[in-house]
Enzyme design. Structure first.
Site, short mmCIF file in Angstrom:
data_model
loop_
_atom_site.label_atom_id
_atom_site.label_comp_id
_atom_site.label_asym_id
_atom_site.label_seq_id
_atom_site.Cartn_x
_atom_site.Cartn_y
_atom_site.Cartn_z
N ARG A 6 48.87 -1.15 57.57
CA ARG A 6 48.08 0.01 57.50
C ARG A 6 46.71 -0.11 58.18
O ARG A 6 46.03 0.39 57.57
CB ARG A 6 48.10 -1.16 55.64
CG ARG A 6 48.52 -0.91 54.49
CD ARG A 6 48.97 0.24 53.57
NE ARG A 6 48.69 -2.00 53.13
CZ ARG A 6 50.05 -2.47 52.76
NH1 ARG A 6 51.40 -2.65 52.82
NH2 ARG A 6 49.28 -3.39 52.06
N ASP A 41 53.54 -0.31 46.31
CA ASP A 41 54.79 -0.48 46.47
C ASP A 41 54.81 -1.93 46.68
O ASP A 41 55.90 -1.90 46.34
CB ASP A 41 54.60 0.84 47.67
CG ASP A 41 54.73 2.41 46.76
OD1 ASP A 41 54.47 2.61 45.84
OD2 ASP A 41 54.90 3.24 47.79
N GLU A 42 53.76 -2.16 47.81
CA GLU A 42 54.38 -3.88 48.67
C GLU A 42 54.48 -4.44 47.25
O GLU A 42 55.34 -5.52 46.69
CB GLU A 42 53.44 -3.90 49.83
CG GLU A 42 53.90 -5.47 50.14
CD GLU A 42 53.07 -5.39 51.07
OE1 GLU A 42 53.70 -6.19 51.87
OE2 GLU A 42 51.86 -4.70 51.65
N ALA A 43 53.00 -4.37 46.46
CA ALA A 43 53.93 -5.60 45.09
C ALA A 43 53.88 -5.03 44.22
O ALA A 43 55.36 -5.54 43.94
CB ALA A 43 51.51 -5.04 44.37
#
Length: 176
Positions: A6, A41-43
């Site tokens: 990112r 989304d990663e969280a």
């Protein structure tokens, strides 16, 4: 791809994914879809994984406790948890619909990600504070004695190429 991807611009991300796709094509492995996911989304994935590891199963409506997750990566930090049912998240930015099939359950966790707040990024910020913005060479009290590396500190106002030599002065590092 997560926080480190990112940090790259879209053109660099596409080039990296193209390289990965070509490498996998020439191997015995197969690759479905691969892309850079959002920090939120990663969280959420971290929250689902943590809950699964804690309970031995994914949550279902009302039957399992969930736990919060806080993940410190190299380029970002993520947090996610399921607020108490009476708490309303007013900003949709932090509200995610997570539907788990078998049994069908829907959850609305809080999830957030802070880019440039991971361990590697914290070290770069520390080096700018320690070395200053104009230095092209620096002795770092927080790196092991005689450790040598070159870092790009330009994201935090420093120079794009700084040669770092460690002195291993842990007391001075702690005092920074």
């Amino acid at each position: 791809g997560t926080g480190g991807m990112r940090l790259l611009g879209n053109d660099l991300q596409v080039a990296r994914w193209d390289t990965i796709e070509e490498a996998v094509k020439t191997s015995k492995f197969s690759l479905g879809q691969a892309s850079t996911i959002s920090g939120e989304d990663e969280a959420v994935f971290g929250w689902l994984s943590t809950t699964y590891l804690e309970n031995g199963a994914l949550p279902s409506d009302g039957s399992d406790e969930t736990v919060g997750s806080l993940e410190l990566g190299s380029s970002s930090t993520q947090a996610a948890f399921l607020p108490p049912s009476g708490v309303v998240l007013l900003l949709d930015k932090f509200r995610f619909d997570v539907t788990i099939n078998d049994p069908k359950s829907t959850f609305y966790p809080y999830a957030n990600s802070w880019l440039r707040s991971g361990q590697d990024q914290a070290i770069l910020r520390l080096l700018v504070a320690e070395c200053g913005t104009d230095a092209t060479t620096c002795t770092s009290v927080c790196h092991m004695k005689d450790f040598l590396t070159t870092e790009d500190l330009s994201a935090y106002g420093g120079q794009p190429t700084v040669e770092i030599t460690g002195s291993g002065d842990w007391s001075a590092c702690r005092d920074m």
